[in-house]
Design an enzyme around this catalytic site. Structure first.
Site, PDB file in Angstrom:
ATOM      1  N   ASN A  83       0.819  -1.206   0.000  1.00  0.00           N
ATOM      2  CA  ASN A  83       0.000   0.000   0.000  1.00  0.00           C
ATOM      3  C   ASN A  83       0.866   1.275   0.000  1.00  0.00           C
ATOM      4  OD1 ASN A  83      -2.360   1.590   0.193  1.00  0.00           O
ATOM      5  ND2 ASN A  83      -3.336   0.059   1.488  1.00  0.00           N
ATOM      6  N   HIS A 113      22.728   2.268  12.266  1.00  0.00           N
ATOM      7  CA  HIS A 113      23.973   3.006  12.462  1.00  0.00           C
ATOM      8  C   HIS A 113      24.660   2.523  13.735  1.00  0.00           C
ATOM      9  CE1 HIS A 113      23.387   5.952   9.258  1.00  0.00           C
ATOM     10  NE2 HIS A 113      22.096   5.860   9.552  1.00  0.00           N
ATOM     11  N   THR A 163      10.636  -6.077  16.598  1.00  0.00           N
ATOM     12  CA  THR A 163      12.062  -6.105  16.933  1.00  0.00           C
ATOM     13  C   THR A 163      12.600  -7.516  17.091  1.00  0.00           C
ATOM     14  OG1 THR A 163      11.595  -5.953  19.294  1.00  0.00           O
ATOM     15  CG2 THR A 163      11.913  -3.870  18.108  1.00  0.00           C
ATOM     16  N   LYS A 164      11.695  -8.505  17.135  1.00  0.00           N
ATOM     17  CA  LYS A 164      12.096  -9.911  17.291  1.00  0.00           C
ATOM     18  C   LYS A 164      11.261 -10.773  16.364  1.00  0.00           C
ATOM     19  CE  LYS A 164      13.658  -9.309  21.918  1.00  0.00           C
ATOM     20  NZ  LYS A 164      13.879  -9.672  23.228  1.00  0.00           N
ATOM     21  N   ARG A 178       4.631  -8.157  20.203  1.00  0.00           N
ATOM     22  CA  ARG A 178       4.647  -9.447  20.888  1.00  0.00           C
ATOM     23  C   ARG A 178       3.423 -10.245  20.437  1.00  0.00           C
ATOM     24  NH1 ARG A 178       1.936  -5.959  23.412  1.00  0.00           N
ATOM     25  NH2 ARG A 178       0.349  -6.352  24.951  1.00  0.00           N
TER      26      ARG A 178
END
Length: 196
Positions: A83, A113, A163-164, A178
């Site tokens: 989209n 970074h 993030t996981k 989560r």
């Protein structure tokens, strides 16, 4: 080893290396050309996608404005819908599975970074791949960071920051994202007799 080779190998690399800058320019020209097309330019869009991406499947539809860093590190399967306003920073490899759908303003970021300020001002970055499985739905404004794999058939709720790794067949939400629960038969909207 060139900065490009270091980047793809997941090693610290100079993000402003000349070879990387030249490849970014190629990608910018192609995605800007794509973003100037209209829906009726189906064949033109297909040709641009073939030039921009490592590989692109059949029946892929990307709404403008699409932005990527290199393009050539992105693999897109069949029947994928992306989209409006998607950004993919593909310093690392990005794989998008068949029948996957992106809501608006998705961000996929394979690079980071350096945390050390002296390394950061020297443009040192490190990249890790991102894999998005088949039949995945990413809600609006989802962000995915480097090194993440999202399993087949999962749904990521709007505004989540992934993030996981997320397993297959689940609904996952939040920042950080989560697992909320598994997707079950109760989630079907079309009941018996409606047909699909």
């Amino acid at each position: 080893m060139t900065e490009w080779e270091k980047m793809l190998a997941g090693l610290p690399s100079d993000d402003r290396g000349e070879q990387l800058e030249q490849r970014r320019l190629v990608a910018k020209r192609l995605f800007r050309e794509y973003n100037r097309t209209i829906e009726e330019d189906v064949e033109v869009r297909q040709e641009i996608m073939k030039k921009l991406f490592r590989s692109v499947g059949k029946n892929v539809f990307i709404e403008p404005d699409f932005i990527c860093e290199f393009g050539c590190n992105i693999t897109i399967g069949d029947n994928v819908f992306i989209n409006f306003g998607c950004i993919i920073f593909d310093c690392g490899e990005v794989k998008i599975g068949d029948d996957t759908m992106f809501g608006p303003r998705i961000g996929i970021y394979t690079t980071n970074h350096a945390f050390d300020p002296n390394e950061r001002i020297k443009n040192i970055c490190i990249s890790k791949p991102i894999t998005i499985g088949k039949r995945v739905w990413l809600g609006a404004d989802v962000k995915i960071v480097q090194g993440v794999t999202i399993g087949d058939d999962s749904v990521i709720g709007a505004g989540s920051v992934v993030t996981k790794d997320i397993p297959s067949g689940v609904i996952a939400v939040g920042n950080p994202c989560r697992v909320l629960r598994k997707i079950t038969e109760k989630d079907k909207l079309l009941k018996d007799g409606w047909g699909v």
